[in-house]
Structure formats: C-alpha cells, structure tokens
Design a protein around this motif. Structure first.
Motif, PDB file in Angstrom:
ATOM      1  N   MET A   1     -13.875 -35.501 -18.518  1.00 16.03           N
ATOM      2  CA  MET A   1     -14.673 -34.890 -17.461  1.00 16.03           C
ATOM      3  C   MET A   1     -13.752 -34.281 -16.412  1.00 16.03           C
ATOM      4  O   MET A   1     -12.927 -34.961 -15.833  1.00 16.03           O
ATOM      5  N   THR A   2     -13.888 -32.987 -16.200  1.00 17.08           N
ATOM      6  CA  THR A   2     -13.036 -32.296 -15.234  1.00 17.08           C
ATOM      7  C   THR A   2     -13.832 -31.668 -14.106  1.00 17.08           C
ATOM      8  O   THR A   2     -13.245 -31.089 -13.201  1.00 17.08           O
ATOM      9  N   SER A   3     -15.155 -31.751 -14.145  1.00 21.14           N
ATOM     10  CA  SER A   3     -15.967 -31.142 -13.100  1.00 21.14           C
ATOM     11  C   SER A   3     -15.849 -31.939 -11.809  1.00 21.14           C
ATOM     12  O   SER A   3     -15.401 -33.085 -11.791  1.00 21.14           O
ATOM     13  N   THR A   4     -16.292 -31.307 -10.735  1.00 25.94           N
ATOM     14  CA  THR A   4     -16.241 -31.957  -9.433  1.00 25.94           C
ATOM     15  C   THR A   4     -17.179 -33.156  -9.394  1.00 25.94           C
ATOM     16  O   THR A   4     -18.302 -33.105  -9.912  1.00 25.94           O
ATOM     17  N   ILE A   5     -16.727 -34.238  -8.772  1.00 28.54           N
ATOM     18  CA  ILE A   5     -17.511 -35.468  -8.651  1.00 28.54           C
ATOM     19  C   ILE A   5     -18.258 -35.436  -7.319  1.00 28.54           C
ATOM     20  O   ILE A   5     -17.647 -35.418  -6.249  1.00 28.54           O
ATOM     21  N   GLY A   6     -19.568 -35.410  -7.391  1.00 30.56           N
ATOM     22  CA  GLY A   6     -20.377 -35.440  -6.183  1.00 30.56           C
ATOM     23  C   GLY A   6     -20.374 -36.822  -5.565  1.00 30.56           C
ATOM     24  O   GLY A   6     -20.522 -37.832  -6.261  1.00 30.56           O
ATOM     25  N   VAL A   7     -20.224 -36.872  -4.243  1.00 27.54           N
ATOM     26  CA  VAL A   7     -20.106 -38.151  -3.538  1.00 27.54           C
ATOM     27  C   VAL A   7     -21.181 -38.258  -2.472  1.00 27.54           C
ATOM     28  O   VAL A   7     -21.422 -37.304  -1.709  1.00 27.54           O
ATOM     29  N   GLY A   8     -21.814 -39.416  -2.412  1.00 27.15           N
ATOM     30  CA  GLY A   8     -22.739 -39.744  -1.337  1.00 27.15           C
ATOM     31  C   GLY A   8     -22.142 -40.841  -0.479  1.00 27.15           C
ATOM     32  O   GLY A   8     -21.503 -41.768  -0.997  1.00 27.15           O
ATOM     33  N   LEU A   9     -22.323 -40.752   0.817  1.00 26.51           N
ATOM     34  CA  LEU A   9     -21.759 -41.713   1.769  1.00 26.51           C
ATOM     35  C   LEU A   9     -22.885 -42.411   2.508  1.00 26.51           C
ATOM     36  O   LEU A   9     -23.704 -41.765   3.172  1.00 26.51           O
ATOM     37  N   ILE A  10     -22.920 -43.726   2.391  1.00 25.25           N
ATOM     38  CA  ILE A  10     -23.939 -44.530   3.072  1.00 25.25           C
ATOM     39  C   ILE A  10     -23.341 -45.099   4.349  1.00 25.25           C
ATOM     40  O   ILE A  10     -22.521 -46.013   4.315  1.00 25.25           O
ATOM     41  N   GLY A  11     -23.711 -44.528   5.481  1.00 26.11           N
ATOM     42  CA  GLY A  11     -23.224 -44.990   6.770  1.00 26.11           C
ATOM     43  C   GLY A  11     -22.208 -44.054   7.375  1.00 26.11           C
ATOM     44  O   GLY A  11     -21.314 -43.555   6.673  1.00 26.11           O
ATOM     45  N   TYR A  12     -22.339 -43.804   8.670  1.00 27.81           N
ATOM     46  CA  TYR A  12     -21.393 -42.917   9.348  1.00 27.81           C
ATOM     47  C   TYR A  12     -20.948 -43.530  10.673  1.00 27.81           C
ATOM     48  O   TYR A  12     -20.953 -42.887  11.715  1.00 27.81           O
ATOM     49  N   GLY A  13     -20.573 -44.797  10.601  1.00 30.20           N
ATOM     50  CA  GLY A  13     -19.920 -45.434  11.738  1.00 30.20           C
ATOM     51  C   GLY A  13     -18.426 -45.159  11.647  1.00 30.20           C
ATOM     52  O   GLY A  13     -18.000 -44.147  11.093  1.00 30.20           O
ATOM     53  N   LEU A  14     -17.611 -46.088  12.160  1.00 27.70           N
ATOM     54  CA  LEU A  14     -16.167 -45.900  12.140  1.00 27.70           C
ATOM     55  C   LEU A  14     -15.651 -45.724  10.712  1.00 27.70           C
ATOM     56  O   LEU A  14     -14.832 -44.848  10.441  1.00 27.70           O
ATOM     57  N   GLY A  15     -16.137 -46.552   9.780  1.00 27.68           N
ATOM     58  CA  GLY A  15     -15.669 -46.463   8.409  1.00 27.68           C
ATOM     59  C   GLY A  15     -15.983 -45.108   7.796  1.00 27.68           C
ATOM     60  O   GLY A  15     -15.109 -44.450   7.229  1.00 27.68           O
ATOM     61  N   GLY A  16     -17.239 -44.694   7.871  1.00 20.29           N
ATOM     62  CA  GLY A  16     -17.625 -43.426   7.281  1.00 20.29           C
ATOM     63  C   GLY A  16     -16.938 -42.247   7.926  1.00 20.29           C
ATOM     64  O   GLY A  16     -16.517 -41.297   7.244  1.00 20.29           O
ATOM     65  N   ARG A  17     -16.797 -42.294   9.245  1.00 21.70           N
ATOM     66  CA  ARG A  17     -16.251 -41.155   9.983  1.00 21.70           C
ATOM     67  C   ARG A  17     -14.736 -41.045   9.857  1.00 21.70           C
ATOM     68  O   ARG A  17     -14.201 -39.942   9.738  1.00 21.70           O
ATOM     69  N   ALA A  18     -14.020 -42.191   9.876  1.00 20.16           N
ATOM     70  CA  ALA A  18     -12.557 -42.139   9.931  1.00 20.16           C
ATOM     71  C   ALA A  18     -11.879 -42.456   8.609  1.00 20.16           C
ATOM     72  O   ALA A  18     -10.777 -41.966   8.355  1.00 20.16           O
ATOM     73  N   PHE A  19     -12.513 -43.270   7.764  1.00 22.23           N
ATOM     74  CA  PHE A  19     -11.830 -43.720   6.555  1.00 22.23           C
ATOM     75  C   PHE A  19     -12.373 -43.108   5.267  1.00 22.23           C
ATOM     76  O   PHE A  19     -11.713 -43.186   4.232  1.00 22.23           O
ATOM     77  N   HIS A  20     -13.561 -42.536   5.315  1.00 28.95           N
ATOM     78  CA  HIS A  20     -14.155 -42.043   4.075  1.00 28.95           C
ATOM     79  C   HIS A  20     -14.369 -40.529   4.060  1.00 28.95           C
ATOM     80  O   HIS A  20     -13.781 -39.836   3.233  1.00 28.95           O
ATOM     81  N   ALA A  21     -15.199 -40.018   4.952  1.00 32.76           N
ATOM     82  CA  ALA A  21     -15.507 -38.582   4.916  1.00 32.76           C
ATOM     83  C   ALA A  21     -14.256 -37.699   4.947  1.00 32.76           C
ATOM     84  O   ALA A  21     -14.144 -36.755   4.149  1.00 32.76           O
TER      85      ALA A  21
END
Length: 342
Positions: free
Chosen positions: A1-21
C-alpha cells in the motif's frame, strides 16, 4: 500500500495541538482529514481547512480514515480506542495507554481480534537527551550503570483548573509513563518497585509528586517528579563503573510546537544544553557531551511504514503494556506502603 493514509484525531488539547497534528501534517504519506473537538474555532485557528467533527462516532463513519489518534482525556482512552478498532481503524493511543492494566490488556485483545495495528505514543524515546544517554550506555562509556536518576520536575505552585491536574493517578499517570518507558528501554524489566506518590501543593486535586525506585539485581533506577521545584533543571544523573553523566534541561521539541513552530529545519530537535561526562580516571577533566538530535518525526515515519506493512510497529502494544504493569505496581506500592514485585 503506497497511497496516502487518512488520519483522524480525537481531541485537540495540548496533545492534539502540540504532539499530533503538527507531526501528522509533516509526515509524508499521512493526511490529517478530521479532528474531533468541542471548539472548532481553536482548531481552525491552526488548521483553517480542517474538518471538525462534533463527536467520535461521526469521525469513525469516514471510510477515508485508516488511522485514528486518540488524544482525549485519559479516562476516555480505552473507550475511544475500542470504538476505533471496532470501526476497522488502526489506532494510536496517547499515553497513558489506559487508566488500568485491565483496560490495556482488553485493548490489545481487541486489536488482535480486529487485525489492526495498535500503538502507544511513547514519544520520549526520541528525545535528544535520552538518545544521547542510550548511546553512552551502548558504547560502554559509562561502564555498567549502577544508578540512574531520571526527573521531570516543574514549577507550578498553583494547580491549574484543568482535567489534567485532576486526572486519576495525578503526575504518576501523566509524566510517569515517559520515565517508566525510558527506564524499560534502557534496562529492561525491574525486579520490583517502591513508590511514594503524594499531593504536596495546597488544594491540588490529584497527586503532584512521585518518587519511585525500580530495583534491579545490580542497579537502582529512581524516577521522580515534583511540581513544587523552583530549580527544576536536572533531567538525568547517571553513574556507572567507568564514569558519570549529568544532564540539565529538557528536549526542545515540545516547547517548539507549543510555540507554534512546525517540525522541520536543520536545527529541529537540537538540544544545546550538553551533558557533563566525568570519568573515574582522576587524571581526566570532565567534558561536555554534545547531544544527539532528537526527532519525534521518526516515530511518525515508522508508524506510517508499519501501517503499510513495510516495517515494525515503533511502539508495540506489549511494550506499552509493560509500562502499564510498572505504573499499576507503583500505585499499589504507594497505597500499601511496600515494595511490589514485578
């Protein structure tokens, strides 16, 4: 599989904003396609084109998403991870893996039944200081390590009015997972743990201090955190049969993304505060050791490869379960005031 992997993010506190997105968007092969948040304005301030879903169920209905990142409050980790696995998604859970050892084991079983990848965000494996220490140990420069002190202290005398300050387990389940995971990577599973977990700040709603000793046959590893430490610079103090390494200061990646910087550039992950190496040979002066380059992007690129079947899981679930076992034993040790075998 070489296509782009779609990602969903649950939560946009410090973790979502600084470490994930920021890292999802910086990783080739990943595409951040949806975020669950009760505050769309906060999300759109950083990602104007992002799709903001009102709840987890809505996001899980999106068939273009192959990976779900669970960055919700701790007590919801297991619930949201189970829902994502049931929907056929691969799952990355922020630390702690869960709030109980039982929940962590149930998640591993659910991932095996679903045939989906399950990983946990132990990003501190890619800290500059940790990578430097691991190199010193692997190269035998310190000899056999007999004691290691690892600290995450803070100066936060007034508890903030957030769920993080009131989380079950307090600092032990917040900062403890980082320190425990690093200790297990360096030294393996200990024989036993003795932990003192306490609330030292006035009116703090959950423990804000811990001092845990991991007992190994020929070494002791001390893990500590205190939110009433005005002098909170010490990060590592490691002593071996050939010498000692003392390190102050934190890896800079967290501060950079909190300040709004996107991962990248020649200086990304460069920690300018060098550790001090003192060898036992009295004729040799102490020397400063340049830090290896820290880079959380390595976790994300490895995760992308693992989902595509091109490499191993960067943090296998069984390794995260081993961390949970130590955290659980630490809680029991503090409650029962005794050493708990592992």
């Amino acid at each position: 599989m070489t296509s782009t992997i779609g990602v969903g993010l649950i939560g946009y506190g410090l973790g979502g904003r600084a470490f994930h997105a920021p890292y999802i968007t910086a990783t080739p092969g990943l595409a951040l396609r949806g975020i669950v948040s009760r505050d769309p304005a906060k999300v759109h301030a950083d990602w104007p084109a992002a799709l903001v879903a009102p709840d987890v169920a809505t996001l899980l209905e999106d068939d273009s998403l192959a990976l779900m990142v669970v960055s919700s409050p701790d007590h919801l980790h297991a619930e949201h991870a189970h829902a994502a696995l049931a929907a056929g998604k691969h799952v990355l859970v922020d630390k702690p893996f869960a709030t109980s050892l039982t929940d962590a084991r149930a998640l591993i079983a659910a991932a095996e039944r679903a045939g989906r990848l399950l990983t946990v965000f132990h990003n501190r494996r890619w800290d500059a200081d940790f990578l430097t220490l691991r190199g010193l140990i692997d190269e035998g420069i310190l000899g056999e390590v007999v004691s290691c002190e690892s600290r995450f202290d803070r100066w936060r005398p007034v508890p903030a009015a957030t769920w993080k300050e009131a989380r079950a387990g307090g600092s032990w389940l917040d900062l403890g997972p980082h320190l425990v995971d690093q200790a297990l990577r360096l030294f393996g599973r200990p024989i036993a743990i003795t932990a003192d977990i306490a609330t030292l700040r006035r009116d703090a709603p959950a423990p804000d201090y811990f001092h845990a000793t991991l007992r190994y046959p020929e070494r002791r590893v001390t893990l500590q955190s205190n939110k009433l430490a005005a002098d909170h610079g010490l990060r590592f103090a490691v002593h071996g049969t050939r010498g000692s390494w003392i390190k102050h200061g934190l890896d800079p990646q967290e501060a950079a993304t909190i300040a709004g910087r996107r991962p990248g550039g020649d200086d990304w992950g460069h920690d300018p505060r060098e550790g001090l190496l003192t060898l036992g040979d009295a004729s040799r002066a102490a020397t400063r050791v340049p830090n290896r380059r820290g880079d959380y992007r390595l976790f994300w690129s490895a995760l992308t490869a693992a989902i595509r079947g091109d490499g191993p899981n960067p943090v296998p679930a069984d390794e995260a379960l081993a961390v949970m076992a130590v955290l659980d034993a630490g809680l029991r040790s503090a409650t029962e005031r005794r050493e708990i075998p592992l």
